[in-house]
Design an enzyme around this catalytic site. Structure first.
Site, PDB file in Angstrom:
ATOM      1  N   ASP A   1     -22.883  -6.034 -10.238  1.00  0.00           N
ATOM      2  CA  ASP A   1     -23.457  -6.795 -10.599  1.00  0.00           C
ATOM      3  C   ASP A   1     -24.027  -7.856  -9.918  1.00  0.00           C
ATOM      4  OD1 ASP A   1     -23.145  -9.289 -12.060  1.00  0.00           O
ATOM      5  OD2 ASP A   1     -21.168  -9.185 -11.721  1.00  0.00           O
TER       6      ASP A   1
ATOM      7  N   LYS B   1     -31.759 -15.685  -9.480  1.00  0.00           N
ATOM      8  CA  LYS B   1     -31.974 -14.382 -10.610  1.00  0.00           C
ATOM      9  C   LYS B   1     -31.969 -15.950 -11.871  1.00  0.00           C
ATOM     10  CE  LYS B   1     -27.955 -12.293 -13.267  1.00  0.00           C
ATOM     11  NZ  LYS B   1     -27.166 -11.643 -13.498  1.00  0.00           N
TER      12      LYS B   1
ATOM     13  N   GLU C   1     -24.715  -7.250 -19.192  1.00  0.00           N
ATOM     14  CA  GLU C   1     -23.296  -6.921 -19.149  1.00  0.00           C
ATOM     15  C   GLU C   1     -22.202  -7.674 -19.350  1.00  0.00           C
ATOM     16  OE1 GLU C   1     -24.726 -11.089 -16.830  1.00  0.00           O
ATOM     17  OE2 GLU C   1     -25.651 -10.208 -15.585  1.00  0.00           O
TER      18      GLU C   1
ATOM     19  N   ASP D   1     -19.408 -14.315 -22.117  1.00  0.00           N
ATOM     20  CA  ASP D   1     -19.490 -14.205 -20.905  1.00  0.00           C
ATOM     21  C   ASP D   1     -20.656 -15.527 -20.343  1.00  0.00           C
ATOM     22  OD1 ASP D   1     -20.276 -13.542 -18.162  1.00  0.00           O
ATOM     23  OD2 ASP D   1     -21.727 -11.669 -18.877  1.00  0.00           O
TER      24      ASP D   1
END
Ligand code: AMP
Length: 608
Positions: free
Chosen positions: A8, A71, A173, A195
């Site tokens: 992850d 990211k 994810e 999420d």
């Protein structure tokens, strides 16, 4: 069989997991015993690379050379709105790269975002290799936000390649979280995965069927909505308050910004458990307007933070609303809500989510670890034919072509199950037209974004409308798009894998891989040296501790005095080797010292 790890690669933290020999998925802790590693990279003044906790600890004093939230920049163009906004708020320097891409300057070198992400991935690979000594771990499943576009997915895959990993699959994810939630249980449920992480928000609705079938029904999200935004709201509140009080704008001071960012995040996290916290940042400005030092001291309560961030929480709920609509489901048809991502610990987020879905979220999964665990499960399923698991994911964006008059002509609708492909036939719009430009577009919300373009040339010359061109779009299981165009009569064909125009060339990736490999060799040598140094220090201390005792027993004989002199000499030489970080000498003196210690222990244990 070589193991596959699940990574992850988070905005704030990263996590690595594996399915062990007994078939149980496990998160692998790092050297410090932590199950997650901060996604932070820094270069020190001495040119040393730091990743994870060690980089986080020095972030304030080395703010300009410490990268976090990479990211948010991956696969983005330099002139895109998200990058423009990041340029205002980060403490490091973002530059324009040769492809209109983003580069990050650390000390005297500019790095691509893929390289920075690769450094984090390399660290996660090392965490796994340390847990399985003697094994090479080179295959991985890496997760990305469901709402990542083609360019972001491709860039993440490139980062894996640079890190020396074979990325066997990129998965979303929330889908990974659902896999971890439903793995091994025979469920028949409609599940919503909510999420909210450090940088992105994703919502996915999945149907989990008996026999291990995981089918994503709809997905949506925002790649610029996450914990960082909550932190920025608190930072702004602090900065504005400080300006009112002292007339000083803290935004101009990079070190102050970094300290504010840390304090804002800490306050936010603490406020999930308590209702009020103090923020204390002494000497936030060392020389104020009248040359005096200024301190920041404020109290903030949960209600204030909830107010500052209310629209961010509301935005998550609106996206959930849209997704349920896409899935043609009502909130009552959702059997379970799974919360993922550190931000779902915030009571206001939990409350809004529970109110919207009209049920309390499931408590069964660990929000920080569940994504990596799901990736590891998918890795196992892809490499083990005995594993019964079927994963059907969807494309988060509609894909199409830009045709005359700037019209978006859709070929693949949002939420279509992948892998998929679609073909459409177009005709030329001008007489004797021998070339046609194909503009591959993706619709993100209401905006059309150019993914890539190519030219189909050499068409046969004919009046307009008489040449037919067949365009085929394909999306693979990683969510990566390729497009081909064909003149139906001549069979002339052109195709591209749509690497976003901000992507790296294969040559650049090759060079980056080489320097990543060189780093790994140096790192391993330096780790070995560090290990030898620590071992030598331990031996020196043990021998020195026994010295007086041994001296008392043996110093009366010539032989004994000679042995003591020799031991002193070895200690001096070892200390010198430690000081000079001399690997060969450390080895030689370390062995001599081990023999001395053995002899000393023998003497010390003799009855007097
Ligand atoms: P993730 O990307 O899933 O690691 O989530 C990280 C985000 O969760 C960061 O923005 C953290 O500040 C936030 N976070 C972690 N713990 C808490 C907490 N107890 N309360 C609120 N936010 C948290």
């Amino acid at each position: 069989m070589e193991r596959v790890i699940g990574i992850d690669l988070g905005t704030t933290n990263s996590c690595v997991a594996i399915v062990d020999d007994d078939g149980v998925p496990q998160v692998i802790p790092n050297r410090g015993g932590y199950k997650t590693t901060p996604s932070i990279v820094a270069i020190t003044e001495a040119g040393r690379r730091l990743v994870g906790h060690i980089a986080k600890r020095q972030a304030i004093t080395n703010a300009e050379n410490t990268v976090y939230t990479a990211k948010r920049l991956i696969g983005r163009k330099w002139d895109s709105a998200p990058v423009r906004s990041a340029r205002q708020s980060v403490s490091y320097t973002i530059e324009e790269g040769p492809h209109g891409d983003v580069r990050i300057r650390l000390r005297d070198q500019a790095y691509s975002v893929q390289e920075i992400s690769a450094m984090i991935l390399q660290e996660m690979k090392l965490v796994a290799e340390e847990a399985y000594p003697g094994e090479t771990i080179s295959r991985a499943v890496i997760t990305v936000p469901a709402y990542f576009n083609d360019g972001q997915r491709q860039a993440t895959k490139d980062a894996g390649q640079i890190a020396g990993l074979e990325v066997i699959r990129i998965i979303n994810e929330p889908t990974a979280a659902a896999l971890a939630y439903g793995y091994g249980k025979s469920l028949n449920k409609m599940v919503a995965v909510f999420d909210l992480g450090g940088g992105t928000f994703d919502i996915s609705i999945l149907e989990i069927g008996e026999g291990g079938v995981f089918k994503v029904v709809a997905t949506a999200g925002d790649t610029f909505l996450g914990g960082e935004d909550f932190d920025l709201r608190i930072m702004d509140w602090l900065i504005d308050g400080f300006k009112k009080e002292h007339g000083v704008d803290l935004r101009q001071d990079r070190m102050a910004l970094q300290r504010l960012k840390d304090a804002a995040e800490k306050a936010k996290c603490e406020l999930s458990a308590v209702s009020e916290v103090d923020i204390n940042l002494p000497f936030i400005i060392s020389h104020g307007p009248t040359n005096e030092a200024l301190h920041l001291q404020r109290q903030i309560d949960r209600a204030t933070v909830e107010n500052l961030c209310a629209d961010l929480v509301q935005r998550c709920i609106e996206i959930c609303q849209g997704t349920l609509k896409d899935a043609q489901l009502g909130a009552a048809e959702i059997d379970e809500v799974v919360l993922v991502g550190g931000m779902t610990r915030m009571p206001a987020v939990q409350k809004a989510c529970a109110a919207f879905f009209k049920r309390e979220p499931s408590k069964g999964v660990h929000p920080d670890e569940v994504v990596a665990v799901g990736a590891a499960i998918q890795g196992k399923a892809l490499t083990d034919e005995h594993e019964d698991l079927i994963l059907l994911d969807v494309t988060p964006h509609a894909l199409g072509l830009l045709t005359a008059g700037n019209n978006f002509d859709e070929l693949i609708a949002q939420n279509t199950t992948v892998p998929t492909s679609a073909t459409k036939t177009f005709t030329t719009s001008r007489d004797q037209q021998t070339a046609v430009k194909i503009l591959v577009m993706q619709r993100e919300g209401t905006e059309n974004q150019l993914l890539g373009e190519f030219l189909l040339t050499g068409l046969r010359s004919a009046p307009k409308g008489q040449v037919e061109i067949e365009v085929t779009f394909a999306i693979d299981s990683d969510g990566i798009v390729s497009v081909s165009a064909k003149d139906t009569e001549t069979g002339l064909e052109q195709s591209i894998q749509v690497t976003a125009s901000s992507g790296l060339t294969q040559e650049e990736i090759g060079q980056m891989m080489e320097s990543a490999e060189e780093y790994m060799i140096e790192r391993k040598e330096s780790d070995e040296l560090e290990g030898a140094k620590q071992q030598a220090e331990k031996l020196v201390s043990e021998v020195e501790k026994l010295f007086p005792q041994v001296e008392a027993v043996v110093s009366s004989s010539d032989f004994g005095r000679e042995a003591l002199a020799k031991a002193r000499d070895v200690i001096v030489k070892t200390k010198d080797a430690i000081e000079r970080r001399d690997a060969a000498q450390l080895k030689e003196q370390g062995e001599a010292l081990s023999r001395t210690l053995k002899m000393f222990k023998g003497v010390a244990s003799r009855p007097s």
